[in-house]
Design a protein around this motif. Structure first.
Motif, PDB file in Angstrom:
ATOM      1  N   HIS A   1       0.821  -1.211   0.000  1.00 12.91           N
ATOM      2  CA  HIS A   1       0.000   0.000   0.000  1.00 12.91           C
ATOM      3  C   HIS A   1       0.860   1.267   0.000  1.00 12.91           C
ATOM      4  CE1 HIS A   1      -3.351   2.654   0.639  1.00 12.91           C
ATOM      5  NE2 HIS A   1      -2.792   3.136   1.732  1.00 12.91           N
ATOM      6  N   THR A   2       1.840   1.316   0.909  1.00 16.69           N
ATOM      7  CA  THR A   2       2.665   2.530   1.019  1.00 16.69           C
ATOM      8  C   THR A   2       3.842   2.523   0.054  1.00 16.69           C
ATOM      9  OG1 THR A   2       4.113   1.579   2.701  1.00 16.69           O
ATOM     10  CG2 THR A   2       2.099   2.673   3.484  1.00 16.69           C
ATOM     11  N   LEU A   3       4.145   1.356  -0.544  1.00 13.78           N
ATOM     12  CA  LEU A   3       5.285   1.171  -1.454  1.00 13.78           C
ATOM     13  C   LEU A   3       6.635   1.386  -0.748  1.00 13.78           C
ATOM     14  CD1 LEU A   3       3.966   2.909  -4.740  1.00 13.78           C
ATOM     15  CD2 LEU A   3       3.438   0.662  -3.822  1.00 13.78           C
ATOM     16  N   LYS A   4       6.674   1.162   0.566  1.00 12.82           N
ATOM     17  CA  LYS A   4       7.929   1.281   1.314  1.00 12.82           C
ATOM     18  C   LYS A   4       8.521  -0.109   1.534  1.00 12.82           C
ATOM     19  CE  LYS A   4       6.995   5.607   3.755  1.00 12.82           C
ATOM     20  NZ  LYS A   4       6.826   6.260   5.074  1.00 12.82           N
ATOM     21  N   PHE A   5       9.862  -0.159   1.559  1.00 14.58           N
ATOM     22  CA  PHE A   5      10.584  -1.426   1.726  1.00 14.58           C
ATOM     23  C   PHE A   5      11.098  -1.541   3.163  1.00 14.58           C
ATOM     24  CE2 PHE A   5      10.794  -0.260  -2.708  1.00 14.58           C
ATOM     25  CZ  PHE A   5      10.582  -1.461  -3.387  1.00 14.58           C
ATOM     26  N   TYR A   6      11.079  -2.749   3.704  1.00 16.87           N
ATOM     27  CA  TYR A   6      11.541  -2.972   5.075  1.00 16.87           C
ATOM     28  C   TYR A   6      12.405  -4.222   5.151  1.00 16.87           C
ATOM     29  CZ  TYR A   6       8.064   0.477   6.410  1.00 16.87           C
ATOM     30  OH  TYR A   6       7.343   1.633   6.529  1.00 16.87           O
ATOM     31  N   CYS A   7      13.337  -4.208   6.113  1.00 11.10           N
ATOM     32  CA  CYS A   7      14.142  -5.378   6.413  1.00 11.10           C
ATOM     33  C   CYS A   7      13.604  -5.996   7.713  1.00 11.10           C
ATOM     34  CB  CYS A   7      15.608  -4.996   6.583  1.00 11.10           C
ATOM     35  SG  CYS A   7      16.662  -6.414   6.933  1.00 11.10           S
ATOM     36  N   LEU A   8      13.235  -7.257   7.635  1.00  2.00           N
ATOM     37  CA  LEU A   8      12.741  -7.990   8.806  1.00  2.00           C
ATOM     38  C   LEU A   8      13.697  -9.149   9.098  1.00  2.00           C
ATOM     39  CD1 LEU A   8       8.869  -8.175   8.108  1.00  2.00           C
ATOM     40  CD2 LEU A   8      10.103  -6.515   9.497  1.00  2.00           C
ATOM     41  N   PRO A   9      13.853  -9.562  10.343  1.00  3.21           N
ATOM     42  CA  PRO A   9      13.134  -9.120  11.546  1.00  3.21           C
ATOM     43  C   PRO A   9      13.700  -7.849  12.170  1.00  3.21           C
ATOM     44  CG  PRO A   9      14.638 -10.874  12.123  1.00  3.21           C
ATOM     45  CD  PRO A   9      14.768 -10.684  10.636  1.00  3.21           C
ATOM     46  N   ASP A  10      14.752  -7.246  11.588  1.00  5.51           N
ATOM     47  CA  ASP A  10      15.369  -6.063  12.202  1.00  5.51           C
ATOM     48  C   ASP A  10      14.440  -4.855  12.199  1.00  5.51           C
ATOM     49  OD1 ASP A  10      17.513  -7.664  12.510  1.00  5.51           O
ATOM     50  OD2 ASP A  10      18.733  -6.772  10.938  1.00  5.51           O
ATOM     51  N   ASN A  11      13.458  -4.860  11.256  1.00  3.08           N
ATOM     52  CA  ASN A  11      12.397  -3.857  11.227  1.00  3.08           C
ATOM     53  C   ASN A  11      12.898  -2.432  11.009  1.00  3.08           C
ATOM     54  OD1 ASN A  11       9.788  -3.054  11.138  1.00  3.08           O
ATOM     55  ND2 ASN A  11       9.423  -3.132  13.346  1.00  3.08           N
ATOM     56  N   TYR A  12      13.693  -2.240   9.966  1.00  2.00           N
ATOM     57  CA  TYR A  12      14.046  -0.869   9.574  1.00  2.00           C
ATOM     58  C   TYR A  12      13.675  -0.679   8.102  1.00  2.00           C
ATOM     59  CZ  TYR A  12      18.334  -3.105   7.724  1.00  2.00           C
ATOM     60  OH  TYR A  12      19.230  -3.906   7.048  1.00  2.00           O
ATOM     61  N   GLU A  13      13.375   0.578   7.752  1.00  5.00           N
ATOM     62  CA  GLU A  13      13.020   0.876   6.365  1.00  5.00           C
ATOM     63  C   GLU A  13      14.262   0.861   5.493  1.00  5.00           C
ATOM     64  OE1 GLU A  13      10.929   4.304   3.571  1.00  5.00           O
ATOM     65  OE2 GLU A  13      10.907   4.570   5.755  1.00  5.00           O
ATOM     66  N   ILE A  14      14.123   0.308   4.305  1.00  2.68           N
ATOM     67  CA  ILE A  14      15.233   0.265   3.341  1.00  2.68           C
ATOM     68  C   ILE A  14      15.023   1.388   2.335  1.00  2.68           C
ATOM     69  CG2 ILE A  14      16.405  -1.106   1.584  1.00  2.68           C
ATOM     70  CD1 ILE A  14      15.237  -3.610   2.987  1.00  2.68           C
TER      71      ILE A  14
ATOM     72  N   LEU B   1       4.881  -2.718  -9.525  1.00  3.78           N
ATOM     73  CA  LEU B   1       3.692  -2.755  -8.674  1.00  3.78           C
ATOM     74  C   LEU B   1       2.722  -1.640  -9.037  1.00  3.78           C
ATOM     75  CD1 LEU B   1       2.015  -3.699  -6.239  1.00  3.78           C
ATOM     76  CD2 LEU B   1       3.524  -2.361  -4.759  1.00  3.78           C
ATOM     77  N   LYS B   2       3.256  -0.441  -9.287  1.00  6.12           N
ATOM     78  CA  LYS B   2       2.382   0.698  -9.583  1.00  6.12           C
ATOM     79  C   LYS B   2       2.989   1.540 -10.703  1.00  6.12           C
ATOM     80  CE  LYS B   2      -0.603   4.031  -7.368  1.00  6.12           C
ATOM     81  NZ  LYS B   2      -0.987   4.742  -6.155  1.00  6.12           N
ATOM     82  N   PRO B   3       2.792   1.125 -11.965  1.00  3.60           N
ATOM     83  CA  PRO B   3       3.334   1.914 -13.082  1.00  3.60           C
ATOM     84  C   PRO B   3       2.654   3.271 -13.166  1.00  3.60           C
ATOM     85  CG  PRO B   3       2.541  -0.256 -13.809  1.00  3.60           C
ATOM     86  CD  PRO B   3       2.048  -0.041 -12.425  1.00  3.60           C
TER      87      PRO B   3
ATOM     88  N   LEU C   1      15.733  -0.214  -6.022  1.00  6.01           N
ATOM     89  CA  LEU C   1      14.447  -0.886  -5.843  1.00  6.01           C
ATOM     90  C   LEU C   1      13.308  -0.204  -6.622  1.00  6.01           C
ATOM     91  CD1 LEU C   1      14.690  -1.518  -1.992  1.00  6.01           C
ATOM     92  CD2 LEU C   1      15.053  -3.187  -3.819  1.00  6.01           C
ATOM     93  N   GLU C   2      13.647   0.883  -7.323  1.00  8.31           N
ATOM     94  CA  GLU C   2      12.598   1.631  -8.036  1.00  8.31           C
ATOM     95  C   GLU C   2      11.908   0.783  -9.096  1.00  8.31           C
ATOM     96  OE1 GLU C   2      14.322   5.211  -9.526  1.00  8.31           O
ATOM     97  OE2 GLU C   2      14.540   6.108  -7.527  1.00  8.31           O
TER      98      GLU C   2
END
Length: 500
Positions: free
Chosen positions: A103-116, A128-130, A121-122
């Motif tokens: 939904h937000t188109l944001k990337f995350y690293c789990l389980p560390d839980n920080y935004e990438i 996903l959303k052209p 990654l564009e």
């Protein structure tokens, strides 16, 4: 004592003033977090070949639509990213670390839980959303550049196969044909065109508009990971909005679907009988109908004659709009030739267009009454749809008329089917074919395919589900055409190539 939750911030022991030390440590923690955001060590584990964003965005375990993430290593969808979430559990269990919030188109690293945060990654976000800029859209029909998908296959944007999930080829061909009608395509490629349309609370029909726009952008995406698209989300919206009249698992009729779909889009876009929409702007024309009621056939000649003098049985003239014209085929002969082969009859397009010359009468029967009707066109649309009536249904079965319609690919002039006053006002009356939907085989078991003209190259392509091949235009005329879309030639148009 200031307490801190340990959210990916590692605090070191410090003997200095406790409050100052905490601030410093948080500062250092944030710096470390930012550093990890831009230097995630797991980006090379992303597997673009398994990423497929064409399916419904729901968690593969909980089946929830809320807060769904895609695992970029295996392509599966999971809910949430908190400690007990399905995405978090998946990351620990399978050591898959890179996730995308759908939904937000944001990337995350789990389980560390920080935004990438990484520009590499564009391409994933774009699949996903052209999105399309106006200069990009205006140039779509001016070039025929082949693009290479991530899987190595080359494709022309717009000339892209659609998955047949089970029995939805009847809808696929209509969606492919409509996606190659430039003004309609251009409207839906830009979400801003319809984003602000207000619908009543609880109205689900706008979902059709959203899904059709998403499908259109995927079909025309020059940066696809694969050279085909699944219409899964689009068709789920069709099933829902049509109240299961049209289904993915049961073969339907392309003309029925086209009629329902165009009217549903028109209404969902805020259109009414008086208020136009992007649908009516492209496809709507108008005609004059001459209608005369017939006396009941069981009456005596004298009774019939008497009735014909009354007001009720006089010819009435009305005006009506249309989104497509239905062309009737002559009855197919039942006899065989000397070699016991069924003769496949043929009829020129202009013969069946005679229905609209203002003098050809046709009888229409209702449950109680019979009418004689004549038709004449009063306004021609920029894009004209013909539906050739191949199927007749009765109580027991459906019959198919196999008559081949002989038609030219270009230069069909419809001036003679206009009323006298419209012949003066309608400046452009010549049309070129841009899409042709074909039904092959038996009425209930057959298959559909579509022919579309790629405006940038002037070449014709045949699409049947995932199969896309080029085709010579003279081969198109040999098919059992069912739906055709014709483009009106304007002053600045050069004649469309025949591709031969």
């Amino acid at each position: 004592m200031v307490s801190l939750k340990r959210e990916n911030i590692e605090l070191e022991d410090d003997d200095d003033d406790e409050e100052e030390g905490v601030v410093a440590k948080v500062g250092r923690g944030r710096a470390a977090e930012d550093l990890r955001s831009r230097h995630c060590p797991y980006l090379d584990t992303i597997n673009r070949s398994v990423l497929d964003f064409d399916f419904e965005k729901l968690c593969s375990i909980s089946l929830s639509h809320i807060n769904v993430y895609a695992c970029l290593i295996c392509g599966k969808y999971f809910q949430g990213r908190g400690l007990k979430s399905h995405a978090y559990t998946h990351s620990v269990q399978f050591t898959h670390h890179v996730f995308l919030n759908l939904h937000t188109l944001k990337f995350y690293c789990l389980p560390d839980n920080y935004e990438i945060i990484d520009s590499s990654l564009e391409d994933v976000t774009y699949v996903l959303k052209p999105t399309f800029t106006r200069p990009h859209i205006s140039g779509l029909d001016k070039q025929g550049k082949l693009y290479r998908a991530y899987d190595g296959t080359t494709y022309l944007p717009g000339i892209v196969g659609l998955n047949n999930i089970k029995a939805n080829d009847y809808a696929n061909v209509v969606l492919q044909a409509l996606s190659n009608v430039p003004p309609l395509r251009n409207y839906f490629l830009e979400e801003e065109n319809y984003r602000g349309i207000r619908r009543p609370p609880g109205d689900i029909m706008f979902l059709l508009v959203q899904r059709f726009g998403e499908l259109m952008r995927k079909l025309w995406n020059p940066r696809n990971f694969k050279a085909h698209v699944s219409p899964h989300e689009m068709l789920q919206a069709v099933v829902l909005c049509s109240k299961k009249t049209f289904q993915i698992t049961k073969q339907g009729d392309s003309v029925d679907f086209l009629s329902w779909f165009l009217n549903a889009l028109h209404n969902a876009l805020g259109g009414t009988k008086k208020k136009p929409s992007s649908i009516t702007n492209v496809f709507q024309g108008s005609m004059r109908i001459f209608s005369k009621k017939l006396p009941h056939p069981d009456l005596t000649p004298e009774e019939k004659e008497e009735l014909l003098l009354t007001e009720e049985y006089q010819e009435k003239i009305s005006e009506s709009t249309f989104l497509y014209l239905t062309l009737d085929l002559p009855t197919a002969p039942l006899y065989k030739d000397e070699k016991e082969q069924l003769i496949i009859p043929q009829v020129p397009l202009f013969n069946i267009l005679g229905k609209f010359n203002g003098s050809t009468e046709k009888e229409y029967k209702t449950y109680k009454e019979n009418f004689l009707k004549k038709f004449q066109l009063t306004k021609l649309p920029p894009y004209l749809i013909f539906c050739i009536k191949r199927f007749t249904k009765n109580n027991f079965f459906v019959e198919k008329n196999p008559t081949i319609v002989n038609f030219p690919i270009t230069n069909v002039d419809l001036r003679e089917y206009l009323t006298e006053e419209s012949q003066v006002t309608e400046k452009h009356t010549t049309y070129d074919l841009v899409a042709n939907v074909v039904h092959d085989g038996k009425p209930t078991e057959g298959a559909y395919r579509t022919h579309v003209l790629h405006h940038g190259t002037g070449k014709w392509y045949e699409m049947q589900d995932l199969q896309v091949t080029d085709i010579l235009p003279q081969m198109i005329t040999l098919s059992e055409a069912y739906i055709q879309i014709w483009k009106r030639r304007e002053d600045d148009d050069t004649p469309i190539h025949t591709g031969a």
